[in-house]
Design a protein around this motif. Structure first.
Motif, PDB file in Angstrom:
ATOM      1  N   ASN A   1       2.014  17.076  -0.937  1.00 16.16           N
ATOM      2  CA  ASN A   1       3.059  17.807  -0.219  1.00 16.16           C
ATOM      3  C   ASN A   1       3.147  17.373   1.241  1.00 16.16           C
ATOM      4  O   ASN A   1       3.244  18.192   2.146  1.00 16.16           O
ATOM      5  CB  ASN A   1       2.818  19.322  -0.307  1.00 16.16           C
ATOM      6  CG  ASN A   1       4.073  20.098   0.053  1.00 16.16           C
ATOM      7  OD1 ASN A   1       5.183  19.649  -0.241  1.00 16.16           O
ATOM      8  ND2 ASN A   1       3.899  21.254   0.691  1.00 16.16           N
ATOM      9  N   ILE A   2       3.124  16.049   1.460  1.00 21.92           N
ATOM     10  CA  ILE A   2       3.240  15.493   2.793  1.00 21.92           C
ATOM     11  C   ILE A   2       4.176  14.292   2.760  1.00 21.92           C
ATOM     12  O   ILE A   2       4.439  13.719   1.691  1.00 21.92           O
ATOM     13  CB  ILE A   2       1.876  15.063   3.368  1.00 21.92           C
ATOM     14  CG1 ILE A   2       1.246  13.968   2.497  1.00 21.92           C
ATOM     15  CG2 ILE A   2       0.940  16.252   3.522  1.00 21.92           C
ATOM     16  CD1 ILE A   2      -0.019  13.376   3.080  1.00 21.92           C
ATOM     17  N   LEU A   3       4.675  13.892   3.937  1.00 22.90           N
ATOM     18  CA  LEU A   3       5.443  12.656   4.051  1.00 22.90           C
ATOM     19  C   LEU A   3       4.491  11.478   4.138  1.00 22.90           C
ATOM     20  O   LEU A   3       3.506  11.528   4.867  1.00 22.90           O
ATOM     21  CB  LEU A   3       6.329  12.681   5.299  1.00 22.90           C
ATOM     22  CG  LEU A   3       7.523  13.636   5.276  1.00 22.90           C
ATOM     23  CD1 LEU A   3       8.238  13.602   6.614  1.00 22.90           C
ATOM     24  CD2 LEU A   3       8.479  13.273   4.154  1.00 22.90           C
ATOM     25  N   VAL A   4       4.833  10.405   3.396  1.00 25.71           N
ATOM     26  CA  VAL A   4       3.970   9.221   3.373  1.00 25.71           C
ATOM     27  C   VAL A   4       4.812   7.962   3.545  1.00 25.71           C
ATOM     28  O   VAL A   4       6.045   7.971   3.403  1.00 25.71           O
ATOM     29  CB  VAL A   4       3.172   9.122   2.052  1.00 25.71           C
ATOM     30  CG1 VAL A   4       2.245  10.320   1.889  1.00 25.71           C
ATOM     31  CG2 VAL A   4       4.119   8.995   0.852  1.00 25.71           C
ATOM     32  N   ILE A   5       4.091   6.898   3.914  1.00 20.08           N
ATOM     33  CA  ILE A   5       4.658   5.551   3.852  1.00 20.08           C
ATOM     34  C   ILE A   5       4.208   4.973   2.511  1.00 20.08           C
ATOM     35  O   ILE A   5       3.007   4.876   2.246  1.00 20.08           O
ATOM     36  CB  ILE A   5       4.135   4.673   5.000  1.00 20.08           C
ATOM     37  CG1 ILE A   5       4.458   5.311   6.346  1.00 20.08           C
ATOM     38  CG2 ILE A   5       4.731   3.272   4.917  1.00 20.08           C
ATOM     39  CD1 ILE A   5       3.784   4.628   7.514  1.00 20.08           C
ATOM     40  N   LYS A   6       5.164   4.601   1.672  1.00 16.45           N
ATOM     41  CA  LYS A   6       4.790   4.053   0.362  1.00 16.45           C
ATOM     42  C   LYS A   6       4.689   2.540   0.493  1.00 16.45           C
ATOM     43  O   LYS A   6       5.667   1.843   0.775  1.00 16.45           O
ATOM     44  CB  LYS A   6       5.816   4.427  -0.699  1.00 16.45           C
ATOM     45  CG  LYS A   6       5.398   3.989  -2.111  1.00 16.45           C
ATOM     46  CD  LYS A   6       6.332   4.554  -3.168  1.00 16.45           C
ATOM     47  CE  LYS A   6       7.684   3.836  -3.112  1.00 16.45           C
ATOM     48  NZ  LYS A   6       8.564   4.249  -4.229  1.00 16.45           N
TER      49      LYS A   6
ATOM     50  N   LEU B   1      -0.251  -7.119  -7.390  1.00 17.08           N
ATOM     51  CA  LEU B   1      -1.583  -7.449  -7.899  1.00 17.08           C
ATOM     52  C   LEU B   1      -1.466  -8.493  -9.013  1.00 17.08           C
ATOM     53  O   LEU B   1      -1.752  -8.223 -10.189  1.00 17.08           O
ATOM     54  CB  LEU B   1      -2.293  -6.193  -8.411  1.00 17.08           C
ATOM     55  CG  LEU B   1      -2.582  -5.100  -7.349  1.00 17.08           C
ATOM     56  CD1 LEU B   1      -3.144  -3.847  -8.013  1.00 17.08           C
ATOM     57  CD2 LEU B   1      -3.545  -5.629  -6.311  1.00 17.08           C
ATOM     58  N   ASP B   2      -0.966  -9.714  -8.654  1.00 18.14           N
ATOM     59  CA  ASP B   2      -0.806 -10.810  -9.620  1.00 18.14           C
ATOM     60  C   ASP B   2       0.024 -10.391 -10.820  1.00 18.14           C
ATOM     61  O   ASP B   2      -0.405 -10.472 -11.982  1.00 18.14           O
ATOM     62  CB  ASP B   2      -2.177 -11.330 -10.084  1.00 18.14           C
ATOM     63  CG  ASP B   2      -2.893 -12.116  -8.996  1.00 18.14           C
ATOM     64  OD1 ASP B   2      -2.192 -12.623  -8.091  1.00 18.14           O
ATOM     65  OD2 ASP B   2      -4.130 -12.191  -9.029  1.00 18.14           O
ATOM     66  N   GLY B   3       1.234  -9.942 -10.509  1.00 16.78           N
ATOM     67  CA  GLY B   3       2.159  -9.623 -11.584  1.00 16.78           C
ATOM     68  C   GLY B   3       2.362  -8.149 -11.788  1.00 16.78           C
ATOM     69  O   GLY B   3       3.406  -7.719 -12.279  1.00 16.78           O
ATOM     70  N   SER B   4       1.398  -7.344 -11.482  1.00 18.66           N
ATOM     71  CA  SER B   4       1.573  -5.889 -11.571  1.00 18.66           C
ATOM     72  C   SER B   4       1.698  -5.321 -10.154  1.00 18.66           C
ATOM     73  O   SER B   4       1.281  -5.960  -9.187  1.00 18.66           O
ATOM     74  CB  SER B   4       0.375  -5.247 -12.286  1.00 18.66           C
ATOM     75  OG  SER B   4      -0.812  -5.448 -11.540  1.00 18.66           O
ATOM     76  N   SER B   5       2.292  -4.160 -10.070  1.00 17.25           N
ATOM     77  CA  SER B   5       2.498  -3.542  -8.752  1.00 17.25           C
ATOM     78  C   SER B   5       1.764  -2.205  -8.691  1.00 17.25           C
ATOM     79  O   SER B   5       1.651  -1.481  -9.702  1.00 17.25           O
ATOM     80  CB  SER B   5       3.987  -3.321  -8.481  1.00 17.25           C
ATOM     81  OG  SER B   5       4.661  -4.560  -8.425  1.00 17.25           O
ATOM     82  N   GLU B   6       1.327  -1.895  -7.478  1.00 25.84           N
ATOM     83  CA  GLU B   6       0.655  -0.601  -7.241  1.00 25.84           C
ATOM     84  C   GLU B   6       1.244   0.016  -5.979  1.00 25.84           C
ATOM     85  O   GLU B   6       1.299  -0.634  -4.929  1.00 25.84           O
ATOM     86  CB  GLU B   6      -0.852  -0.798  -7.070  1.00 25.84           C
ATOM     87  CG  GLU B   6      -1.638   0.494  -6.992  1.00 25.84           C
ATOM     88  CD  GLU B   6      -1.760   1.183  -8.344  1.00 25.84           C
ATOM     89  OE1 GLU B   6      -1.897   2.426  -8.357  1.00 25.84           O
ATOM     90  OE2 GLU B   6      -1.708   0.493  -9.376  1.00 25.84           O
ATOM     91  N   ALA B   7       1.754   1.222  -6.078  1.00 22.82           N
ATOM     92  CA  ALA B   7       2.316   1.932  -4.926  1.00 22.82           C
ATOM     93  C   ALA B   7       1.260   2.892  -4.373  1.00 22.82           C
ATOM     94  O   ALA B   7       0.759   3.749  -5.114  1.00 22.82           O
ATOM     95  CB  ALA B   7       3.569   2.686  -5.313  1.00 22.82           C
ATOM     96  N   ILE B   8       0.975   2.759  -3.076  1.00 15.52           N
ATOM     97  CA  ILE B   8      -0.043   3.585  -2.420  1.00 15.52           C
ATOM     98  C   ILE B   8       0.642   4.439  -1.342  1.00 15.52           C
ATOM     99  O   ILE B   8       1.385   3.914  -0.499  1.00 15.52           O
ATOM    100  CB  ILE B   8      -1.135   2.724  -1.752  1.00 15.52           C
ATOM    101  CG1 ILE B   8      -1.734   1.747  -2.769  1.00 15.52           C
ATOM    102  CG2 ILE B   8      -2.214   3.609  -1.139  1.00 15.52           C
ATOM    103  CD1 ILE B   8      -2.434   2.409  -3.931  1.00 15.52           C
ATOM    104  N   GLY B   9       0.426   5.750  -1.385  1.00 18.92           N
ATOM    105  CA  GLY B   9       0.978   6.646  -0.359  1.00 18.92           C
ATOM    106  C   GLY B   9       0.015   6.772   0.817  1.00 18.92           C
ATOM    107  O   GLY B   9      -1.141   7.187   0.655  1.00 18.92           O
TER     108      GLY B   9
END
Length: 887
Positions: free
Chosen positions: A813-818, A823-831
């Motif tokens: 429940n906070i604002l984040v930078i995504k 990762l060599d073909g796959s993606s990972e979104a980190i908040g």
């Protein structure tokens, strides 16, 4: 015992008229009447200077007032009669008018001599002529013989010294004697001038008779009420400027009539346009016998008599009437018992106003001393331990019409609440109904060493000051103090000045080489410091935790003087070791001589916390205790702390910092408090025993440790040829160089540091790095990975695909930078928290340069797949703690 009696001197001008004293040349009665009628006045200080000679100009001015010609003189034309009287002189009108009225003449050479001293004969002649007896005096021989004969026959020379120069005091007596002398008037009968005495017509009568819209009269009566207190019957709505005398309410004017409550008085009053009377002057009559005593003056009390110590400790007594009027703190005591006369601190005033040598009225003024901590608007906050009826607050509520407050300084000057200052002593008198408060404020202090303590006071700087038992109990001979005095000049409170007494802990005691000088290994501590640690668990709303920082100042070997005072007893240095248990040590207060040797030792008084028994710490109120059989105590910024290792391997163990918090409410500490102040509830010394190993690095707690990137590790040799290290670390705030603690051989983590290492590190109280934990070595290259998932070393690294701001993390429940990472073909979104963002660093692979950065500086992959930065994130347990942009 020292007894000081306060006798109210009712026959002084200060009591009579509220003005300066008067000389023997003027009797009390004469001065009272002449001043009351406005014939003479004092100077700006109320001093009549009655022993001073009188000039001819001053005499003329007084004579015009005596004859009630002063107002006419003010409007009369000023005529030039004399060469030595200028028209702008202050006495010009008086001299001009007096000469026109044929009251006085000049010297016959064209001069008047206004500044010359007037002689008795000149003054007497002028008064005799003024009263109409000039012709009689001329018939008896003329000036000066005839005038002096007439004066003597009519009592005008009573109480006047004829041996010395004519003084202002003589003027008072001469005019007083003339007030009631019948005037001689002249008339013409059968062409003849006839002189005859007008019986009953006097100068006093002219002053007292109705004049315009005012009437002056003289009377006698008992002051029975003022604005605060009544004696006979309740008087409603009396004002501060009013008193009641024999049932009539008078305005007090400039008199001190309100202070004469209960006394019989003579007074002059004048009626105003509103038909109300204002007192012109007031004085106690000779019927009054008044004695005021302090608490220590009284030997014994009964219902019918008070015995007290008089001059030279002689026993004296004052009888009490059968049914006296007793007023305590402004309120009538309705039932007279022996207990009604008891009071702890203050005064009792006995008044016999009937001349029968028994007290008709008794005033008891009991007060309590308090000391000011702070003043806010109308609120007076008191120091800890300085309470009034259980409260540390005096609310001077001027809007409350049911409560009256009088605030004055010790000289009687009225004060406003805002004029009261911190540490002022206030002597508070309050009635039993809490409706009348009298506050006497004093800020007088004395500084010095206490040379002697007696049963009723102390000697500071060769001067004796009385003090209560509670004050005396809090000090000892030799203390350097600031003594705060109350309005009576007694010590109401003390504060210790910087003292030569030191606090320490005797860790060992013995003799040098077994048979040499006695020596002590003394551990001395520092004042407790407070640090703030940040709770990193909630990134959106970090909260702060207060932590006590405890550390010793030094460990030193001290020589002991051949003779040393131990707990007040002088013993030989060699015997000192027998007084101290070598297995337990001893917390002490001690002093050093000029030679640096220990001269005196006192065992510090233990308050709470037995050695070996752990107690709780409340960080909010800084209180140690929480155990039923242990006395609790508090600490503050003035408390010193001594840290003791549980096991001592070498003296360096004493220098390890101890940090105390209560983040775990069940945690307990081995702590003892010494030198307890029962007023503030605080101790002056805290002794803490903890695991303190100088050769053991502190654990790296990632929730409390700092985070940075290593720029350089420097190795050098100090003056003692010892190998030491410095570490240059780039932190979020910039670059900083740290010393390391001397544990290098025991902690390879520090010596293995390389440029480009991302680390957690912990510091001690000297701001030296104590231990590190390596997160990642960027100097060895950066790959693509997501590893250690779900642990406190969780990491992710890859090319940055995109940065999206103002995204919402639904779970947190906070604002984040995504940040989306490839990762060599796959993606990972980190908040990554947008507010309270974690530290970010920029690492240049080609140059190995490191600097603090902002996440928005990171360059995502372009549409053509070019220009991408790698983004490395350390995220223990999915909580982002730091980012590194690798370019």
């Amino acid at each position: 015992m020292k007894h000081i009696k306060w006798i109210v001197m009712i026959l002084t001008a200060c009591m009579l008229l509220g003005v300066g004293g008067f000389a023997q040349a003027a009797t009390e009665k004469a001065l009272f009447d002449v001043t009351s009628l406005g014939i003479i006045q004092g100077d700006e200080n109320g001093d009549y200077k009655l022993d001073s000679p009188l000039t001819r100009a001053e005499f003329m001015e007084a004579l015009l007032k005596f004859l009630q010609y002063d107002e006419a003189a003010k409007i009369a034309d000023v005529q030039k009669h004399f060469t030595d009287v200028s028209s702008d002189a202050w006495y010009a009108r008086a001299v001009s008018f007096g000469v026109q009225m044929d009251l006085m003449n000049g010297y016959g050479d064209g001069t008047f001599g206004p500044d010359n001293a007037i002689s008795l004969e000149e003054a007497v002649k002028t008064v005799v002529v003024s009263l109409g007896y000039g012709a009689v005096a001329n018939g008896r021989g003329g000036y000066p013989t005839g005038h002096m004969l007439v004066a003597a026959e009519n009592g005008l020379l009573k109480n006047i010294s004829q041996e010395n120069s004519f003084t202002r005091g003589d003027l008072v007596e001469l005019l007083y004697n003339a007030l009631d002398m019948d005037l001689m008037v002249q008339s013409v009968q059968d062409g003849q001038m006839i002189y005859e005495v007008a019986k009953g017509e006097t100068i006093r009568g002219r002053h007292m008779k109705e004049n315009s819209d005012e009437t002056t009269y003289k009377a006698k009566g008992i002051v029975s009420a003022n604005a605060d207190t009544w004696l006979d019957v309740p008087v409603q709505n009396m004002k501060d400027n009013e008193v009641m005398i024999d049932g009539i309410i008078y305005r007090v004017g400039t008199t001190n009539a309100a202070a004469l409550l209960g006394q019989e008085v003579d007074f002059y009053a004048v009626r105003g346009e509103d038909d109300r009377y204002t007192l012109v002057s007031v004085k106690p009559t000779r019927n009054n016998h008044v004695v005021s005593l302090r608490e220590n003056d009284i030997k014994s009390t009964t219902l019918s008599q008070i015995k007290y110590y008089g001059e030279n400790e002689r026993e004296e007594r004052f009888d009490i009437a059968l049914q006296p009027m007793i007023v305590k703190n402004g309120v009538i005591i309705k039932i007279y018992t022996e207990n009604a006369l008891q009071f702890e601190k203050g005064s009792i005033t006995l008044i016999d106003n009937s001349g029968d040598e028994a007290a008709d009225v008794i005033f008891i003024d009991e007060y309590q001393n308090v000391q000011v901590e702070e003043v806010r608007e109308n609120l007076i906050y008191l120091m800890p331990g300085s309470e009034l009826d259980g409260s540390r607050l005096i609310n001077v509520d001027k809007e409350n019409k049911d409560v009256k407050y009088h605030i004055k300084d010790k000289d009687g000057k009225t004060l406003e609440v805002k004029e009261i200052q911190k540490e002022d002593i206030i002597s508070v008198t309050v009635d039993e109904y809490k409706t009348l408060y009298s506050l006497v404020v004093c800020r007088e202090t004395v500084e010095g060493t206490i040379d002697e303590i007696t049963e009723d006071g102390m000697v500071i700087g060769a001067a004796f000051y009385e003090a209560d038992d509670a004050v005396i109990a809090g000090v000892k001979v030799g203390d350097s103090v600031t003594a705060y005095l109350d309005w009576r000049g007694e010590v109401a409170q003390t504060k210790e000045l910087s003292s030569s007494m030191l606090y320490g802990y005797i860790a060992q005691i013995g003799q040098q080489g077994g048979f040499g000088n006695t020596q002590i290994k003394m551990v001395t501590g520092k004042l407790i410091q407070e640090d703030i640690e940040t709770n990193e668990q909630n990134k959106d709303d970090k909260n702060e935790i207060k932590v006590l920082v405890c550390e010793n100042e030094k460990v030193e070997i001290l020589d002991v003087a051949d003779k040393v005072s131990f707990n007040g007893r002088s013993i030989g240095a060699s015997s000192l070791a027998q007084q101290i248990d070598p297995t337990r040590g001893l917390a002490v207060k001690y002093t050093l001589g000029a030679d640096g040797k220990v001269r005196s030792i006192e065992s510090a008084e233990l308050r709470g916390g037995e050695v070996g028994q752990k107690i709780k710490y409340d960080v909010r109120d800084k209180v140690f205790g929480g155990i039923t059989n242990i006395q609790s105590f508090a600490i503050d910024a003035n408390t010193k702390v001594i840290c003791l290792p549980e096991t001592v391997n070498n003296d360096e163990d004493y220098m390890v910092q101890v940090r105390i918090d209560n983040t775990d409410s069940s945690r307990r500490f081995n702590a003892q408090g010494y030198e307890y102040d029962p007023i503030t509830k605080k101790v002056k010394l805290l002794v803490v025993t903890e695991a303190m190993d100088a050769n053991q690095a502190s654990n790296v707690d990632i929730n409390k440790a700092k985070l940075g990137m290593v720029k350089e590790l420097r190795k050098y040799t100090d003056e003692s040829m010892e190998t030491k290290y410095k570490v240059i670390i780039v932190e979020e705030s910039g670059e900083k160089t740290y010393e390391t603690v001397n544990i290098i051989d025991k902690n390879r983590a520090i010596t293995d540091l390389k440029k480009g290492d991302l680390i957690y590190f912990v510091k001690n109280g000297q701001d030296k790095i104590e231990n590190v934990r390596k997160i990642y070595a960027f100097g060895e290259g950066v790959g693509t990975f997501y590893r250690y998932q779900g642990t406190d070393n969780e990491q992710i690294s890859g090319y940055l695909q995109s940065l999206d701001f103002d995204e919402i993390d639904v779970m947190k429940n906070i604002l984040v930078i995504k940040a989306t990472i490839d990762l060599d073909g796959s993606s990972e979104a980190i908040g990554i928290a947008q507010r309270n963002a974690p530290p970010t660093f920029l690492y240049e692979e080609a140059t190995k340069e490191i600097r603090p950065a902002a996440l928005r500086e990171a360059i995502p992959v372009g549409s053509d797949g070019s220009g991408a930065d790698r983004l490395f994130i350390i995220m223990p347990n999915d909580d982002v703690k730091a980012c590194v942009i690798v370019r």
